[in-house]
Structures are given as structure tokens and as C-alpha cells.
Design an enzyme around this catalytic site. Structure first.
Site, PDB file in Angstrom:
ATOM      1  CG  ASP A   7      -1.899   0.917   1.329  1.00 50.84           C
ATOM      2  OD1 ASP A   7      -2.841   1.105   0.525  1.00 50.84           O
ATOM      3  OD2 ASP A   7      -1.564   2.127   2.115  1.00 50.84           O
ATOM      4  CD  GLU A  31      -2.217   2.259  -3.638  1.00 50.09           C
ATOM      5  OE1 GLU A  31      -3.149   2.708  -3.906  1.00 50.09           O
ATOM      6  OE2 GLU A  31      -1.502   2.399  -2.623  1.00 50.09           O
TER       7      GLU A  31
HETATM    8  C1  GLC Z   1      -3.884   3.291  -0.283  1.00 50.20           C
HETATM    9  C2  GLC Z   1      -5.404   2.974  -0.352  1.00 50.20           C
HETATM   10  C3  GLC Z   1      -6.212   3.764  -0.107  1.00 50.20           C
HETATM   11  C4  GLC Z   1      -5.831   4.418   1.544  1.00 50.20           C
HETATM   12  C5  GLC Z   1      -4.122   4.811   1.448  1.00 50.20           C
HETATM   13  C6  GLC Z   1      -3.763   5.485   2.596  1.00 50.20           C
HETATM   14  O1  GLC Z   1      -3.963   4.298  -1.631  1.00 50.20           O
HETATM   15  O2  GLC Z   1      -5.729   2.280  -1.541  1.00 50.20           O
HETATM   16  O3  GLC Z   1      -7.368   3.491   0.381  1.00 50.20           O
HETATM   17  O4  GLC Z   1      -6.490   5.669   1.946  1.00 50.20           O
HETATM   18  O5  GLC Z   1      -3.831   4.099   0.847  1.00 50.20           O
HETATM   19  O6  GLC Z   1      -3.415   3.937   3.422  1.00 50.20           O
END
Ligand code: GLC
Length: 614
Positions: free
Chosen positions: A264, A306
Site C-alpha cells: 500500500d 500500489e
Molecule cells: C492506499 C489505499 C487507500 C488508502 C491509502 C492510505 O492508497 O488504497 O484506500 O486511503 O492507501 O493507506
């Protein structure tokens, strides 16, 4: 080499330890006790390898001998929140037959680890990496779920929120209680002027609801770096203890049967004054070190980045700068996703074509994660390079797209909503379930429903045919719309992304085999795409792709290898395509089961999957 690694992992240690040690030396080599620290880390890794269950070691061996296992066209992902989809982890286990019916081989469950009490960003504020959120089940439930999924041929993907922890995580609490060792787990500052120097170069993730990147913690008596919500404290990876803790936490979860980790917010891991603190070289060293550790201890596991940044910056997360530096196995292709929505709204495909042209070829055994919707907003900023190519600004080019998808334009079929747009002209993100954005919720007659259905299948055709691991977002296969429930109204008010986080609709599920119902039609359509894809080796992730030049700006003609072509019409008008533009001959329309050899008629928003016959 630690004794515990000799059994089973000795050879892998020989192969990957040099890279591991190189990266860690680059990151932490200057600290005085580096050798001791490294020895401790390897000792912990050895212990975790010794703990790895036999069934997972067998899986490791199988995947080492078949490193391309996740690139096949039979792979299909599904993404859901545990509570929304099944109530609890056990409830998710009860959905396994449904996932099998759909053909799913990879299940991404959004955060299910113990989360902060109260607001927690849908679980992205983690309070413990070693406990399941009690509302959702226990570690025992997780272990049985992963076993059940494995049995069904489904790999579990879990979020690994590695950039931050919740402010009630024991590390944050210890920091707030004044324990210096834990204060160093975070970026803290005594003077506001120090932050201001950073802020000059930083962006904002939630400018509307959580402006700025720092918060003042009265308990700590200092400012704390919090990129996202104020209760999500960024971890300080300059501190090697943070790396060691997080690596061990990941490997412990891997030993519970998690096979894929969604890393993440990966770009944010390293802070450097004078920069936007995104995608710094050290981020890649951290991920490469993690990858090397995994190769040694649990090589069946995959890392998925991500990184919601332009596609040229994402590709670095695969280690593409130097193929010797393997990094993540998978990464979201968010530019492809956003450009697909832009094509739908603009009825022209030039952004999509540019994104495809800008997509680099990946190393062997790496793959894109292709998708249409997820739990987050559609982030327009990833299209900056492509949108600006005509001398327009992002706001100029995509502002209209965002207004269209929010349904504020008369001609719009969509019913989404703008996210975090501070002014009416600025473009930031768009929320909404795919079904609402393609037109189902506003459809007033059969023709509009048919068009909405075609648009959904058109976008899923991009995700299924591009070459990657495609992910279905929970409910899309049944054309489930936005969450409009009273129960979640306050969540949506606080954070618009809850619009696309509804509870799985049992009524729609019950209608899925009812051919005249909307859920039944869409389910059958999505199933047909899935079946067709499974049988087409040309659609595997690592087969070459090429955009066939087409004069009509509403068309996208994508060739996969030499024998497969996907012809897509992103417009409200009927289009004709001459098969001569992709080489002539006889082509089987796989979805319609007819053979074509001259002009192909593409109804509005229609797609043809064509396999060369001669
Ligand atoms: C990522 C997640 C999102 C979240 C962020 C902070 O982008 O997909 O939903 O708010 O991280 O953890």
C-alpha cells in the site's frame, strides 16, 4: 548463512543474499552496528523460514519451478472488503463456491488486520500486524481461509500497509509515551518551521478532508508526519529497526498463508527534503531488499506495488531500471484504468492509445494488474503526461471528463461524484461503482440499459485483454451500483470513496442465472469474457501487444501476438472496421461465434474479440 536457512533455502540464500546485503548496505551500511543488525535480521529470517508450514514450502518449490504462474490467461482476480462481501473471514470462506463459479484464482481482501478504533480509513490504519480485526474473525480463521482458498486454486492477496501505522498501534503509543526508541519509528519535528520547508514540495492526498502532511501530537509534544489521515503516522524507514520489524511482519503473514502482498502507498516510503517525497531511489532499495528476503524465505509469495503514479514511474517498481534488481511481481496499471474511463466519457481513445504506447515491456515473470474500479477514486493525476501532450493542462483536458462522470453534464449517462476537487475547475478524482459510471443507474429504457451493459463489458474487455492479471471489483459482475444506504451515509459524507464500498447485494446474486434480469445479463456477459479469455493463450500477460492504427478516434484496435485482435468502439455511433487494417483473412468473432473476413460492424460501445482463422 543462518543454520535455519541451510535446510531447503540454502541454494536460494546463495542466489539472493548478495542482492539483499547490497541493498541493505546502501540503505543502512553507515550505521556503526550494521553487521550486528544484519546478523540479527538474517537470524529472524531463518527462524521464520523454519516456521514456514510444509504445505507452503511445497507451494514455494512449485512456484520456483514455474515463475510465470501468475501471468497465464487463466488467472483472474476479485477484490472485496471482508465485511461487505462475507461479513467475516468465515463468511468469505462460504463464498468460495461463488468465486469458483466465476473462475477466480486470486482474491484480494481489503484490510482485515486489527484496525484503529473509530475512523480507520477502511482498515488502512493498522493497529496490529499480528491480529485480525476482532469484528472480522481471528488469526485461526485467516489460516483456515487461506487453506480453503488454496484448496480451491485461489491465492489470497492481503494489503500490507507499510507506509504508516495507526496512532493506536503499540509503536505509536510507545512513541507518544515518550519512549525514544519508538519515537524514532516515526518522523517527528519540534519546530513548525521544519515542516514548512518540506511542505513547499509536497502534494496532498486528501486536500479537502485531511489537508497538509503533518499533525501536532499533544501527547508527543511534537509534529508527526502523517501523509494520509492525521491518525495514520508515516513510518521512518531511515531507521533500520522499522525495516526489520516490517519485513518480519510480512513474513509472519506469509506463513499464515497470504500469497500476495499489496504494498500500500509504496511511493511514499522515503522522505527527502526538497523533493515531493515520492518514488525516491531508497523506496526501490527497500522493496528490492524485501523481494530478496522473500526469494530466500518464502519464494512462492508475490509483491504487488500500489503506486498510483504515471505509468513511466510505475514500471520502475518492477525493477525495470536494471533487470538484475528484481522488485515487485505485479503493479496496478492505474493509467490504463483512468484512460479507459476518459475514453468512455470523451468518446475518443487517444489518451488510451498514448498510455498503451507509454507502457514498457516488462521483465519476464512480472505482470500488470489491470482493473476498472477499486475501493479508491479514479485518480486523474496519473494521466498528467498523456493529458498534457496537446499543450493542455490536466484540468483542461480531464476536468470535462470528471464532470461527465460525476453526471453534472446534461449529456452524461454516468452517476458518480467528484472527489477532493477543491474548486469547480480542478480535477482530482472520481468516485462511483462501475455500474453507476457506465450508465445503469440513470438508464430509463431498454436501449440505455443495453448501452450501459455494453460499456461495462467494453471496459472489462480492456482489463481482460490488455495483458496482465485482471481484477474484478466486487459487485461489478452483477452491475451493482453505488452505495446509497442510509446506514453508510455518514461514512460517505466524511469520505466520498465509500460510494463504491456497498454491501454485496444478495438479491442481485440470486438473479445471476436469470437471463432477463440486469444482474443475470451482466453476469452472463462477464462470464463469457472470462471463459473466452481462459482459452486464448494470446491473452496471457507476456504476449506482445500493439495498437493497430485506426483513423477513427473512437476506435481502439489492440492486437495481441499475431493471431488475436480486440476491436473496440468507444462511441454512441455504429462504426465499420476493415479487417485489412490488421492483416485481412478470416477471423472468428469469439464472443458472437461468427466468422468475419471483410468489414466488421461495431454497434455503439461494442467490442469484438477476434481470433485469426486463416
Ligand atoms: C492506499 C489505499 C487507500 C488508502 C491509502 C492510505 O492508497 O488504497 O484506500 O486511503 O492507501 O493507506
Amino acid at each position: 548463512m543462518p543454520e535455519a536457512l541451510r535446510v531447503d533455502a540454502g541454494l536460494r540464500y546463495e542466489t539472493h543474499s548478495e542482492r539483499l546485503i547490497d541493498r541493505l548496505t546502501q540503505l543502512y551500511g553507515d550505521m556503526p552496528e550494521f553487521d550486528y543488525w544484519l546478523g540479527e535480521l538474517l537470524h529472524i529470517a531463518g527462524g521464520l523460514h523454519a516456521d514456514r508450514p510444509a504445505v507452503l514450502r511445497r507451494l514455494d518449490a512449485q512456484r520456483v519451478s514455474d515463475p510465470g504462474w501468475f501471468s497465464r490467461q487463466q488467472m483472474l482476480g476479485y477484490c472485496a472488503y471482508v465485511d461487505r462481501f462475507g461479513g467475516t473471514l468465515r463468511g468469505v470462506a462460504a463464498r468460495v463456491p461463488y468465486l469458483r463459479e466465476l473462475g477466480v484464482t486470486y482474491l484480494h481482501l481489503l484490510p482485515f488486520l486489527k484496525m484503529r478504533d473509530g475512523d480507520n480509513d477502511g482498515g488502512f490504519a493498522v493497529s496490529s500486524f499480528d491480529q485480525v480485526e476482532p469484528r472480522l474473525g481471528s488469526m485461526g480463521d485467516l489460516v483456515s481461509l487461506t487453506a480453503q482458498l488454496r484448496e480451491a486454486g485461489i491465492s489470497l492477496c492481503a494489503d500490507f500497509v507499510l507506509n504508516h501505522v495507526a496512532d493506536d498501534h503499540p509503536w505509536a503509543q510507545a512513541a507518544a509515551a515518550g519512549v525514544p526508541q519508538y519515537r524514532d519509528y516515526f518522523h517527528t519535528f519540534s519546530e513548525q518551521s521544519e515542516l514548512e520547508v518540506y511542505e513547499r514540495h509536497l502534494g496532498e492526498v486528501f486536500p479537502e478532508v485531511a489537508p497538509g502532511n503533518f499533525i501536532f501530537s499533544p501527547a508527543l509534544g511534537r509534529w508527526v508526519w502523517a501523509t494520509f489521515y492525521p491518525y495514520q503516522w508515516d513510518l521512518n524507514y531511515q531507521n533500520p529497526a522499522v525495516f526489520a520489524e516490517m519485513a518480519a511482519a510480512l513474513l509472519r503473514l506469509a506463513n499464515r498463508g497470504v500469497e500476495v502482498f499489496r504494498l500500500d502507498s509504496a511511493p511514499f516510503l522515503w522522505k527527502r527534503l526538497g523533493t515531493n517525497c515520492l518514488n525516491q531511489p531508497e523506496v526501490h532499495w527497500i522493496l528490492q531488499a524485501l523481494r530478496a528476503l522473500i526469494e530466500i524465505v518464502a519464494p512462492g509469495v508475490l509483491l504487488k506495488a500500489e503506486a498510483i503514479v504515471p505509468v513511466s514511474e510505475v514500471s520502475v517498481y518492477f525493477g525495470t531500471r536494471d533487470p538484475a534488481h528484481d522488485e515487485c511481481h505485479l503493479a496496478y496499471h492505474s493509467s490504463l484504468m483512468a484512460a479507459s474511463w476518459a475514453a468512455l466519457a470523451e468518446q475518443r481513445t487517444d489518451l488510451l492509445r498514448r498510455v498503451i504506447a507509454a507502457t514498457p515491456t516488462l521483465p519476464e515473470s512480472a505482470s500488470w494488474l489491470t482493473y476498472i474500479r477499486c475501493h479508491d477514486d479514479i485518480v486523474w493525476g496519473t494521466l498528467r503526461p498523456e493529458a498534457q501532450a496537446d499543450g493542455l493542462t490536466l484540468d483542461q483536458r480531464l476536468g470535462a471528463v470528471s464532470r461527465f462522470l460525476a453526471g453534472t453534464v446534461d449529456s452524461s449517462f454516468a452517476a458518480g461524484s467528484a472527489f477532493q476537487a477543491l474548486t469547480a475547475d480542478a480535477v482530482f478524482g472520481t468516485n462511483g461503482m462501475a455500474a453507476a459510471l457506465v450508465g445503469f443507474s440513470r438508464a430509463r429504457n431498454e436501449r440505455e440499459r443495453t448501452y450501459a451493459e455494453r460499456r461495462l463489458l467494453l471496459l472489462y474487455s480492456v482489463a481482460f485483454c490488455f495483458g496482465g492479471l485482471p481484477l474484478i471489483y466486487m459487485g461489478d459482475e452483477l452491475a451493482q451500483g453505488n452505495d446509497e444506504s442510509e446506514a453508510n451515509a455518514s461514512l460517505r459524507q466524511a469520505d466520498g470513496r465509500w460510494l463504491q464500498r456497498p454491501v454485496f447485494d444478495e438479491q442481485r446474486l440470486a438473479l445471476r442465472h436469470e437471463p432477463r434480469s440486469v444482474p443475470g445479463r451482466v453476469f452472463a456477459g462477464v462470464r463469457r469474457l472470462i471463459e473466452c479469455r481462459r482459452n486464448q493463450s494470446a491473452l496471457a500477460a507476456n504476449v506482445s501487444r500493439r495498437v493497430v492504427p485506426a483513423l477513427d478516434p473512437a476506435l481502439l484496435i489492440l492486437a495481441r501476438g499475431e493471431r488475436f485482435v480486440i476491436a473496440m468502439n468507444f462511441s454512441n455511433d455504429v462504426k465499420q472496421v476493415d479487417v485489412a487494417i490488421f492483416g485481412g483473412g478470416d477471423w472468428l468473432d469469439c464472443l458472437g461465434n461468427t466468422v468475419v473476413n471483410k468489414m466488421i460492424k461495431l454497434e455503439p460501445w461494442c467490442v469484438r474479440w477476434l481470433e485469426r482463422r486463416s
